[in-house]
Design a protein around this motif. Structure first.
Motif, short mmCIF file in Angstrom:
data_model
loop_
_atom_site.label_atom_id
_atom_site.label_comp_id
_atom_site.label_asym_id
_atom_site.label_seq_id
_atom_site.Cartn_x
_atom_site.Cartn_y
_atom_site.Cartn_z
N ILE A 1 -31.65 -6.64 20.11
CA ILE A 1 -32.55 -6.83 19.04
C ILE A 1 -33.59 -8.28 19.18
CG2 ILE A 1 -31.08 -8.43 17.92
CD1 ILE A 1 -31.99 -7.54 14.90
N TRP A 2 -34.71 -8.28 18.47
CA TRP A 2 -35.65 -9.15 18.81
C TRP A 2 -35.15 -10.59 17.91
CZ3 TRP A 2 -39.21 -9.48 22.61
CH2 TRP A 2 -40.00 -10.54 22.70
N ASP A 3 -34.91 -11.61 18.30
CA ASP A 3 -34.40 -12.83 17.82
C ASP A 3 -35.06 -13.65 18.54
OD1 ASP A 3 -33.25 -14.97 16.68
OD2 ASP A 3 -31.09 -14.15 16.96
N SER A 4 -36.21 -14.26 17.65
CA SER A 4 -37.18 -15.21 18.15
C SER A 4 -36.43 -16.54 18.47
CB SER A 4 -38.31 -15.53 17.42
OG SER A 4 -39.11 -14.32 17.17
N GLN A 5 -35.28 -17.10 17.57
CA GLN A 5 -34.95 -18.20 17.95
C GLN A 5 -34.17 -18.22 19.12
OE1 GLN A 5 -32.16 -19.56 14.81
NE2 GLN A 5 -32.44 -21.69 15.23
N GLU A 6 -33.13 -17.02 19.25
CA GLU A 6 -32.37 -17.07 20.60
C GLU A 6 -33.17 -16.76 21.73
OE1 GLU A 6 -28.97 -16.89 22.87
OE2 GLU A 6 -29.06 -17.75 20.54
#
Length: 123
Positions: free
Chosen positions: A107-112
């Motif tokens: 998944i695209w998780d910008s923070q991670e």
């Protein structure tokens, strides 16, 4: 035959961006600044990326990482006089390391991805 996430990603990037085998790819390379993927080409690339690697879009925002298509000479002139305008066009890097991490996460998780991008620069 590619067998690791990085090798699969590298093969995909070479094919979709039209890069030769002689071009060295590293996790620190930015899609827009280093590989010249912008506008519609970047949009197509990212669409294919999400589909091929079955990564959920999550909080991915195209405009966070890429400028739109086209050239406007008035905008270029505006850069001289407006810091606000320069900031508008100053995009967050989207590196190959971030793509690799997104594949691993699924998944695209910008923070991670932002957090891990700094860790992967020397990898």
């Amino acid at each position: 035959m590619p067998n690791s996430v990085w090798e699969n990603l590298e093969s995909f990037v070479r094919m979709e961006a039209g890069l030769s085998q002689r071009k060295t790819l590293t996790r620190a390379l930015d899609l827009e600044r280093d590989l010249d993927l912008t506008g519609d080409d970047a949009d197509d690339f990212m669409g294919k990326f999400f589909e091929k690697f079955e990564v959920k879009h999550g909080d991915f925002e195209f405009s966070r990482h890429f400028c739109g298509e086209g050239f406007n000479p008035f905008v270029v002139l505006g850069f001289i006089f407006s810091a606000k305008l320069r900031r508008k066009y100053d995009k967050e890097p989207l590196t190959l390391g971030m793509l690799e991490k997104a594949i691993e996460l699924g998944i695209w998780d910008s923070q991670e991805l932002g957090r891990s991008a700094g860790n992967q620069m020397g990898r």
